[in-house]
Design an enzyme around this catalytic site. Structure first.
Site, PDB file in Angstrom:
ATOM      1  N   HIS A  72     -29.717  11.561  41.146  1.00  0.00           N
ATOM      2  CA  HIS A  72     -29.779  13.027  41.225  1.00  0.00           C
ATOM      3  C   HIS A  72     -30.211  13.551  39.856  1.00  0.00           C
ATOM      4  O   HIS A  72     -31.083  14.402  39.780  1.00  0.00           O
ATOM      5  CB  HIS A  72     -28.420  13.578  41.651  1.00  0.00           C
ATOM      6  CG  HIS A  72     -28.426  15.043  41.909  1.00  0.00           C
ATOM      7  ND1 HIS A  72     -29.269  15.616  42.842  1.00  0.00           N
ATOM      8  CD2 HIS A  72     -27.705  16.068  41.367  1.00  0.00           C
ATOM      9  CE1 HIS A  72     -29.070  16.929  42.862  1.00  0.00           C
ATOM     10  NE2 HIS A  72     -28.134  17.221  41.966  1.00  0.00           N
TER      11      HIS A  72
ATOM     12  N   HIS B 246     -36.038  20.320  38.844  1.00  0.00           N
ATOM     13  CA  HIS B 246     -35.109  20.232  39.977  1.00  0.00           C
ATOM     14  C   HIS B 246     -35.630  21.111  41.112  1.00  0.00           C
ATOM     15  O   HIS B 246     -35.620  22.336  41.001  1.00  0.00           O
ATOM     16  CB  HIS B 246     -33.720  20.672  39.531  1.00  0.00           C
ATOM     17  CG  HIS B 246     -32.641  20.401  40.538  1.00  0.00           C
ATOM     18  ND1 HIS B 246     -32.907  19.978  41.822  1.00  0.00           N
ATOM     19  CD2 HIS B 246     -31.285  20.500  40.455  1.00  0.00           C
ATOM     20  CE1 HIS B 246     -31.771  19.826  42.484  1.00  0.00           C
ATOM     21  NE2 HIS B 246     -30.777  20.136  41.660  1.00  0.00           N
TER      22      HIS B 246
ATOM     23  N   LYS C   2     -36.635  13.931  38.231  1.00  0.00           N
ATOM     24  CA  LYS C   2     -36.525  15.344  37.857  1.00  0.00           C
ATOM     25  C   LYS C   2     -36.953  15.551  36.406  1.00  0.00           C
ATOM     26  O   LYS C   2     -37.228  16.681  36.005  1.00  0.00           O
ATOM     27  CB  LYS C   2     -35.095  15.849  38.065  1.00  0.00           C
ATOM     28  CG  LYS C   2     -34.687  15.985  39.528  1.00  0.00           C
ATOM     29  CD  LYS C   2     -33.280  16.570  39.647  1.00  0.00           C
ATOM     30  CE  LYS C   2     -32.837  16.750  41.089  1.00  0.00           C
ATOM     31  NZ  LYS C   2     -32.531  15.465  41.754  1.00  0.00           N
TER      32      LYS C   2
ATOM     33  N   PHE D 176     -24.274  22.137  44.885  1.00  0.00           N
ATOM     34  CA  PHE D 176     -23.213  23.122  44.685  1.00  0.00           C
ATOM     35  C   PHE D 176     -22.295  23.125  45.912  1.00  0.00           C
ATOM     36  O   PHE D 176     -22.725  22.902  47.042  1.00  0.00           O
ATOM     37  CB  PHE D 176     -23.806  24.517  44.493  1.00  0.00           C
ATOM     38  CG  PHE D 176     -24.358  24.779  43.111  1.00  0.00           C
ATOM     39  CD1 PHE D 176     -24.262  23.847  42.100  1.00  0.00           C
ATOM     40  CD2 PHE D 176     -24.988  25.990  42.835  1.00  0.00           C
ATOM     41  CE1 PHE D 176     -24.763  24.098  40.833  1.00  0.00           C
ATOM     42  CE2 PHE D 176     -25.502  26.255  41.568  1.00  0.00           C
ATOM     43  CZ  PHE D 176     -25.392  25.310  40.576  1.00  0.00           C
TER      44      PHE D 176
ATOM     45  N   GLU E 239     -22.477  11.327  37.439  1.00  0.00           N
ATOM     46  CA  GLU E 239     -23.218  10.435  38.326  1.00  0.00           C
ATOM     47  C   GLU E 239     -23.205   9.011  37.758  1.00  0.00           C
ATOM     48  O   GLU E 239     -23.048   8.040  38.502  1.00  0.00           O
ATOM     49  CB  GLU E 239     -24.659  10.911  38.504  1.00  0.00           C
ATOM     50  CG  GLU E 239     -25.443  10.032  39.483  1.00  0.00           C
ATOM     51  CD  GLU E 239     -26.807  10.566  39.837  1.00  0.00           C
ATOM     52  OE1 GLU E 239     -27.429  10.038  40.788  1.00  0.00           O
ATOM     53  OE2 GLU E 239     -27.287  11.510  39.162  1.00  0.00           O
TER      54      GLU E 239
ATOM     55  N   CYS F 217     -28.548  21.547  46.818  1.00  0.00           N
ATOM     56  CA  CYS F 217     -29.459  20.529  46.292  1.00  0.00           C
ATOM     57  C   CYS F 217     -29.397  19.215  47.056  1.00  0.00           C
ATOM     58  O   CYS F 217     -30.140  18.284  46.750  1.00  0.00           O
ATOM     59  CB  CYS F 217     -29.158  20.297  44.816  1.00  0.00           C
ATOM     60  SG  CYS F 217     -29.181  21.829  43.875  1.00  0.00           S
TER      61      CYS F 217
END
Length: 404
Positions: free
Chosen positions: A292, A329, A324, A388, A303, A152
């Site tokens: 994010h 996403h 998002k 990830f 975050e 991502c």
């Protein structure tokens, strides 16, 4: 931009500022047996508006989206690529997963009809670097040709590495960003198996709700975000319209877990600090953070924690939002789309909202621009992307006065 809320820069930006969600029931396959039956799909996309019809069938959907976004970006930039500059223009458009629907389709073909029915375009239509490869071929860009693959964080790493390529003199311009299209049975099924996705099937538009205490996972999206980076001297020499200047890029690794973020937020914090240091600016100079903000419990909380660690008292003064909440996403495309959004916030002096923020998580206590866009003079914007494997990328863009 090619996003679930619109095709093209103007359509996507208008929808985001209006707080419109692109999350709807899945149409790409029959999802009735899946725990998650919703996603941010691109609707009414005609690849032949951007790609020669005979070439379309040779490309997985993620390549088509990347080609479309690149075509719009190059047209908007006014950059002419010819024999005089072709070797100084490169392409770096990555994806996090790549041609999963094509793999899924031809696995079925193989099992049902045998190996002779596999098209010779199978491999070139699905491998991740063929987004960059096809864009390079389309525009005759003979400079660096690469594809980042960092889950991502892909789109942000692609832009950041393009920034570095130009900085060190390996190119004068880069077509760069991210693209993704893996809303398929395997894609949704795989993320469902991880219990990562929202199952709010009865209210799709309310399913993606970053920083809200009632969030239950992220919502898959698809699309592409691409920009043209160029040296200031080159852009000025040809009278290009300059949206903003990229001034900072940070990258780090959590070294913690294959999917979960560092529980102390240290990896994300280090990444933001690196971007600030590279830009030579203080945290207090950042006006807007495109978070994010995936709508997962730990991701949003950590975050938030990382932002507090980096920004101190300023953390509660800076505007933070997660787009998002509207697009879902976009995985490998997220960083590209969100970098474009950050630049548009600078251009227009307005920041998009975090929609569906109705009951803030007590651990998420910053100014997330809830539900309604806000006018704000954005001189510096930070865009965060975390993936990830504990891979992190942060970009900083700056308003550029009197140079366009």
């Amino acid at each position: 931009m090619v996003t679930p809320v619109g095709i093209g820069l103007d359509a996507s930006w208008k929808a985001l500022l209006e707080g419109r969600s692109g999350i709807k029931p899945i149409t790409a396959f029959d999802a009735s047996a899946f725990p998650t039956q919703i996603a941010g799909e691109i609707r009414d996309f005609n690849p032949e508006e951007f790609i020669e019809p005979k070439e379309v069938k040779k490309m997985d959907r993620f390549i088509q989206f990347g080609m479309a976004a690149a075509a719009m970006a190059v047209k908007d930039s006014g950059l002419v690529i010819d024999e005089t500059n072709a070797e100084r223009v490169g392409v770096a458009v990555g994806a996090g997963i790549g041609g999963l629907p094509t793999i899924e389709h031809y696995a079925k073909v193989l099992m049902e009809k045998g190996p002779r029915r596999i098209t010779p375009f199978f491999i070139p239509s699905l491998i991740i670097n063929l987004a960059s490869g096809n864009i390079s071929i389309r525009f005759g860009a003979k400079g660096p040709n690469l594809a980042e693959v960092t889950a991502c964080a892909t789109g942000s790493h692609s832009i950041g590495e393009s920034f570095r390529i130009i900085e060190r003199g390996d190119a004068d311009a880069m077509i760069t960003g991210g693209t993704e299209a893996c809303i398929s049975a395997l894609g949704v099924g795989g993320f469902n198996a991880m219990k990562a996705l929202s199952t709010r099937n009865d209210a799709p538009e309310r399913a993606s709700r970053p920083f809200d205490v009632d969030r239950d996972g992220f919502v898959m999206g698809e699309g592409s975000g691409v920009m043209v980076l160029e040296t200031l001297e080159s852009a000025q020499a040809r009278g290009a319209h300059i949206y903003a200047e990229i001034v900072g890029y940070g990258m780090s690794g959590d070294a913690y877990h294959i999917t979960s973020p560092d529980p102390n937020g240290d990896g994300a914090a280090r990444c933001m600090r690196m971007a600030l240091k590279g830009a030579g600016i203080a945290p207090e100079e950042i006006d807007y953070i495109n978070a994010h903000g995936t709508s997962t419990k730990y991701g949003d909380e950590l975050e938030t924690l990382a932002i507090k660690k980096v920004f101190g008292d300023h953390a509660r003064k800076v505007a933070v939002s997660s787009t998002k909440s509207m697009t879902g996403h976009l995985l490998g495309a997220a960083g590209g789309v969100e970098a474009v959004i950050s630049v548009l916030a600078i251009r227009d002096g307005i920041v998009p909202p975090t929609i569906n923020l109705e009951n803030p998580d007590p651990e998420c206590d910053l100014d997330y621009v809830p539900n309604v866009a806000r006018k704000l003079d954005v001189r510096m914007a930070l865009s965060n992307s975390f993936g990830f494997g504990g891979t992190n990328a942060c970009l900083i863009f700056k308003k550029i006065d009197g140079r366009a």
